[in-house]
Design a protein around this motif. Structure first.
Motif, PDB file in Angstrom:
ATOM      1  N   CYS A 125       0.841  -1.208   0.000  1.00  0.00           N
ATOM      2  CA  CYS A 125       0.000   0.000   0.000  1.00  0.00           C
ATOM      3  C   CYS A 125       0.871   1.251   0.000  1.00  0.00           C
ATOM      4  N   SER A 126       1.885   1.251   0.838  1.00  0.00           N
ATOM      5  CA  SER A 126       2.782   2.403   0.922  1.00  0.00           C
ATOM      6  C   SER A 126       3.468   2.661  -0.417  1.00  0.00           C
ATOM      7  N   LEU A 127       3.987   1.615  -1.030  1.00  0.00           N
ATOM      8  CA  LEU A 127       4.678   1.760  -2.318  1.00  0.00           C
ATOM      9  C   LEU A 127       3.748   2.247  -3.426  1.00  0.00           C
ATOM     10  N   LEU A 128       2.494   1.820  -3.374  1.00  0.00           N
ATOM     11  CA  LEU A 128       1.553   2.106  -4.458  1.00  0.00           C
ATOM     12  C   LEU A 128       0.651   3.306  -4.185  1.00  0.00           C
ATOM     13  N   GLY A 129       0.827   3.964  -3.055  1.00  0.00           N
ATOM     14  CA  GLY A 129       0.030   5.143  -2.747  1.00  0.00           C
ATOM     15  C   GLY A 129      -1.402   4.829  -2.345  1.00  0.00           C
ATOM     16  N   ILE A 130      -1.613   3.669  -1.749  1.00  0.00           N
ATOM     17  CA  ILE A 130      -2.944   3.254  -1.304  1.00  0.00           C
ATOM     18  C   ILE A 130      -3.080   3.586   0.179  1.00  0.00           C
ATOM     19  N   ASP A 131      -4.226   4.058   0.584  1.00  0.00           N
ATOM     20  CA  ASP A 131      -4.505   4.401   1.974  1.00  0.00           C
ATOM     21  C   ASP A 131      -4.077   3.267   2.899  1.00  0.00           C
ATOM     22  N   LEU A 132      -3.170   3.559   3.824  1.00  0.00           N
ATOM     23  CA  LEU A 132      -2.622   2.537   4.721  1.00  0.00           C
ATOM     24  C   LEU A 132      -3.668   1.940   5.653  1.00  0.00           C
ATOM     25  N   GLY A 133      -4.717   2.675   5.907  1.00  0.00           N
ATOM     26  CA  GLY A 133      -5.780   2.166   6.762  1.00  0.00           C
ATOM     27  C   GLY A 133      -6.673   1.151   6.073  1.00  0.00           C
ATOM     28  N   ARG A 134      -6.488   0.959   4.785  1.00  0.00           N
ATOM     29  CA  ARG A 134      -7.327   0.037   4.017  1.00  0.00           C
ATOM     30  C   ARG A 134      -6.559  -1.180   3.528  1.00  0.00           C
ATOM     31  N   TYR A 135      -5.393  -1.444   4.124  1.00  0.00           N
ATOM     32  CA  TYR A 135      -4.557  -2.539   3.633  1.00  0.00           C
ATOM     33  C   TYR A 135      -5.286  -3.875   3.626  1.00  0.00           C
ATOM     34  N   ARG A 136      -6.155  -4.115   4.573  1.00  0.00           N
ATOM     35  CA  ARG A 136      -6.882  -5.394   4.625  1.00  0.00           C
ATOM     36  C   ARG A 136      -7.862  -5.544   3.467  1.00  0.00           C
ATOM     37  N   TYR A 137      -8.310  -4.426   2.932  1.00  0.00           N
ATOM     38  CA  TYR A 137      -9.392  -4.433   1.934  1.00  0.00           C
ATOM     39  C   TYR A 137      -8.931  -4.067   0.532  1.00  0.00           C
ATOM     40  N   ARG A 138      -7.654  -3.716   0.373  1.00  0.00           N
ATOM     41  CA  ARG A 138      -7.156  -3.311  -0.942  1.00  0.00           C
ATOM     42  C   ARG A 138      -6.093  -4.234  -1.505  1.00  0.00           C
ATOM     43  N   ILE A 139      -5.432  -5.004  -0.631  1.00  0.00           N
ATOM     44  CA  ILE A 139      -4.349  -5.878  -1.074  1.00  0.00           C
ATOM     45  C   ILE A 139      -4.670  -7.303  -0.644  1.00  0.00           C
ATOM     46  N   GLY A 140      -4.827  -8.181  -1.612  1.00  0.00           N
ATOM     47  CA  GLY A 140      -5.170  -9.571  -1.345  1.00  0.00           C
ATOM     48  C   GLY A 140      -3.974 -10.491  -1.440  1.00  0.00           C
ATOM     49  N   ALA A 141      -2.972 -10.251  -0.629  1.00  0.00           N
ATOM     50  CA  ALA A 141      -1.787 -11.111  -0.609  1.00  0.00           C
ATOM     51  C   ALA A 141      -1.929 -12.094   0.541  1.00  0.00           C
ATOM     52  N   LEU A 142      -2.297 -13.317   0.221  1.00  0.00           N
ATOM     53  CA  LEU A 142      -2.508 -14.345   1.234  1.00  0.00           C
ATOM     54  C   LEU A 142      -1.184 -14.920   1.718  1.00  0.00           C
ATOM     55  N   ALA A 143      -1.248 -15.693   2.787  1.00  0.00           N
ATOM     56  CA  ALA A 143      -0.055 -16.349   3.316  1.00  0.00           C
ATOM     57  C   ALA A 143       0.593 -17.199   2.230  1.00  0.00           C
ATOM     58  N   ALA A 144       1.911 -17.192   2.204  1.00  0.00           N
ATOM     59  CA  ALA A 144       2.733 -17.982   1.285  1.00  0.00           C
ATOM     60  C   ALA A 144       2.585 -17.566  -0.174  1.00  0.00           C
ATOM     61  N   SER A 145       2.075 -16.374  -0.413  1.00  0.00           N
ATOM     62  CA  SER A 145       1.934 -15.916  -1.800  1.00  0.00           C
ATOM     63  C   SER A 145       3.153 -15.111  -2.237  1.00  0.00           C
ATOM     64  N   VAL A 146       3.275 -14.946  -3.537  1.00  0.00           N
ATOM     65  CA  VAL A 146       4.385 -14.207  -4.134  1.00  0.00           C
ATOM     66  C   VAL A 146       3.819 -12.981  -4.835  1.00  0.00           C
ATOM     67  N   SER A 147       4.400 -11.836  -4.516  1.00  0.00           N
ATOM     68  CA  SER A 147       4.079 -10.598  -5.227  1.00  0.00           C
ATOM     69  C   SER A 147       5.372 -10.062  -5.810  1.00  0.00           C
ATOM     70  N   ILE A 148       5.276  -9.418  -6.958  1.00  0.00           N
ATOM     71  CA  ILE A 148       6.468  -8.874  -7.612  1.00  0.00           C
ATOM     72  C   ILE A 148       6.250  -7.391  -7.865  1.00  0.00           C
ATOM     73  N   VAL A 149       7.209  -6.600  -7.385  1.00  0.00           N
ATOM     74  CA  VAL A 149       7.199  -5.157  -7.612  1.00  0.00           C
ATOM     75  C   VAL A 149       8.454  -4.819  -8.402  1.00  0.00           C
ATOM     76  N   LYS A 150       8.260  -4.134  -9.506  1.00  0.00           N
ATOM     77  CA  LYS A 150       9.382  -3.694 -10.337  1.00  0.00           C
ATOM     78  C   LYS A 150       9.629  -2.219 -10.036  1.00  0.00           C
ATOM     79  N   PHE A 151      10.884  -1.872  -9.795  1.00  0.00           N
ATOM     80  CA  PHE A 151      11.253  -0.490  -9.541  1.00  0.00           C
ATOM     81  C   PHE A 151      12.005   0.049 -10.750  1.00  0.00           C
ATOM     82  N   ASP A 152      11.568   1.183 -11.253  1.00  0.00           N
ATOM     83  CA  ASP A 152      12.293   1.846 -12.327  1.00  0.00           C
ATOM     84  C   ASP A 152      12.193   3.359 -12.114  1.00  0.00           C
TER      85      ASP A 152
END
Length: 157
Positions: A105-132
């Motif tokens: 949420c912080s990296l993507l500019g999403i309200d930090l108070g909504r992390y439970r409802y905006r990011i669906g990263a479950l346990a043992a999951s893989v997310s990829i963020v590319k920085f450029d």
């Protein structure tokens, strides 16, 4: 950090790299709620629990717990350190579910108070963020396709 170490160690061993531990990637501090069930927290800390559920960015678990803002601050410092140290290539970051969702949420500019409802990263999951030069780009969110289907579809994970 036992679970994060157990998750990262096999990959580090396989590719021959040394694991680096960063306190900024630890799980949320739940203060007095640590080790208690949700039912116990609801009963013993009802008002604090409701406030935390409503706005976790600014309301922490009772007595020493962390807000989403605090978690974002400490975890973002680790990402900045990684970006400074590794100008190119891939870096594996292993952490806990809440910390990862708050960091995303912080990296993507999403309200930090909504992390439970905006990011669906479950346990043992893989997310990829590319920085450029344009900033972070979320390329993959919460992928668990590597898991056996029976494990991938367990409720609550």
């Amino acid at each position: 950090m036992k679970r994060t170490i157990a998750t990262a160690k096999p990959l580090c061993d396989a590719v021959g790299i040394e694991m680096q531990l960063h306190d900024g990637l630890r799980e949320i501090n739940y203060g007095d709620w640590e080790g208690k069930t949700v039912e116990e927290v609801k009963k013993d800390y009802e008002e604090d629990y409701i406030n935390w559920l409503t706005e976790p960015a600014w309301n922490a678990p009772t007595n020493g717990g962390e807000t989403s803002v605090e978690i974002a601050s400490r975890s973002s410092l680790v990402i900045a350190e990684i970006q400074e140290k590794y100008k190119s290539g891939n870096v594996l970051v292993v952490s806990h579910k809440a910390t990862i969702r708050i960091l995303l949420c912080s990296l993507l500019g999403i309200d930090l108070g909504r992390y439970r409802y905006r990011i669906g990263a479950l346990a043992a999951s893989v997310s990829i963020v590319k920085f450029d030069v344009r900033g972070p780009l979320l390329e993959v969110l919460g992928d668990r396709s590597y898991m056996d289907e029976n494990l991938r579809n367990l409720p609550g994970t």
